[in-house]
Design a protein around this motif. Sequence first.
Motif, PDB file in Angstrom:
ATOM      1  N   HIS A 195       1.690   6.425  -6.985  1.00  0.00           N
ATOM      2  CA  HIS A 195       0.555   7.265  -7.367  1.00  0.00           C
ATOM      3  C   HIS A 195       0.899   8.751  -7.223  1.00  0.00           C
ATOM      4  O   HIS A 195       0.509   9.573  -8.063  1.00  0.00           O
ATOM      5  CB  HIS A 195      -0.664   6.918  -6.507  1.00  0.00           C
ATOM      6  N   ASP A 196       1.628   9.111  -6.173  1.00  0.00           N
ATOM      7  CA  ASP A 196       1.959  10.512  -5.911  1.00  0.00           C
ATOM      8  C   ASP A 196       3.230  10.977  -6.603  1.00  0.00           C
ATOM      9  O   ASP A 196       3.568  12.159  -6.530  1.00  0.00           O
ATOM     10  CB  ASP A 196       2.109  10.737  -4.400  1.00  0.00           C
ATOM     11  N   GLN A 197       3.953  10.090  -7.258  1.00  0.00           N
ATOM     12  CA  GLN A 197       5.241  10.424  -7.861  1.00  0.00           C
ATOM     13  C   GLN A 197       5.166  11.555  -8.890  1.00  0.00           C
ATOM     14  O   GLN A 197       5.998  12.458  -8.843  1.00  0.00           O
ATOM     15  CB  GLN A 197       5.865   9.174  -8.483  1.00  0.00           C
ATOM     16  N   LEU A 241       2.485   1.576  -3.515  1.00  0.00           N
ATOM     17  CA  LEU A 241       1.515   2.024  -4.515  1.00  0.00           C
ATOM     18  C   LEU A 241       1.146   3.486  -4.303  1.00  0.00           C
ATOM     19  O   LEU A 241       0.936   4.234  -5.270  1.00  0.00           O
ATOM     20  CB  LEU A 241       0.280   1.127  -4.502  1.00  0.00           C
ATOM     21  N   GLY A 242       1.059   3.915  -3.053  1.00  0.00           N
ATOM     22  CA  GLY A 242       0.806   5.326  -2.764  1.00  0.00           C
ATOM     23  C   GLY A 242       1.937   6.210  -3.258  1.00  0.00           C
ATOM     24  O   GLY A 242       1.710   7.291  -3.811  1.00  0.00           O
ATOM     25  N   TRP A 281       0.835  -1.198   0.000  1.00  0.00           N
ATOM     26  CA  TRP A 281       0.000   0.000   0.000  1.00  0.00           C
ATOM     27  C   TRP A 281       0.880   1.263   0.000  1.00  0.00           C
ATOM     28  O   TRP A 281       0.612   2.219  -0.739  1.00  0.00           O
ATOM     29  CB  TRP A 281      -0.910  -0.004   1.224  1.00  0.00           C
TER      30      TRP A 281
END
Length: 138
Positions: free
Chosen positions: A29-31, A25-26, A22
């Motif tokens: 996603h925020d990259q 993946l977060g 998690w």
Amino acid sequence: MSEMAGIFDEYMIMIYCLVVLWINLGYLHDQPEEARGIAELSPAEDLAIKQDSLPMLTLSLAFNFSRRWLFYMLASIVTGSLLVKALSVTLFAVSLHNSMPRQKTSVWKRKRKRNLGMFLAIADAFFITGFLIWMIWT
């Protein structure tokens, strides 16, 4: 009773893997948003935090231990596979290099380290997913 303890250990490992997955993946996603924010920093703002200090190094190493290295050790011990051990050692070496402090370097070198962090997050996500599938399958 010992069988229940073994099952409990497996569930705890799975929960830990899901939490780390998690987080990865977060991060992925925020990259793009993070990269835009870093690109907008001026050189004076970029060095506002002394990145080569001992507290920052300690924090970086502790975070990497809880996010990556503990998983690498667990995967190596639980599977006992030579392939998993080799992959764990390789990813450990790359993440150790990535967690070292960034000296005053060019923008290109800092961007390359960010790309290395993204590669590690992707590799970890695949590694954790494969490990979870292996744990469920066996």
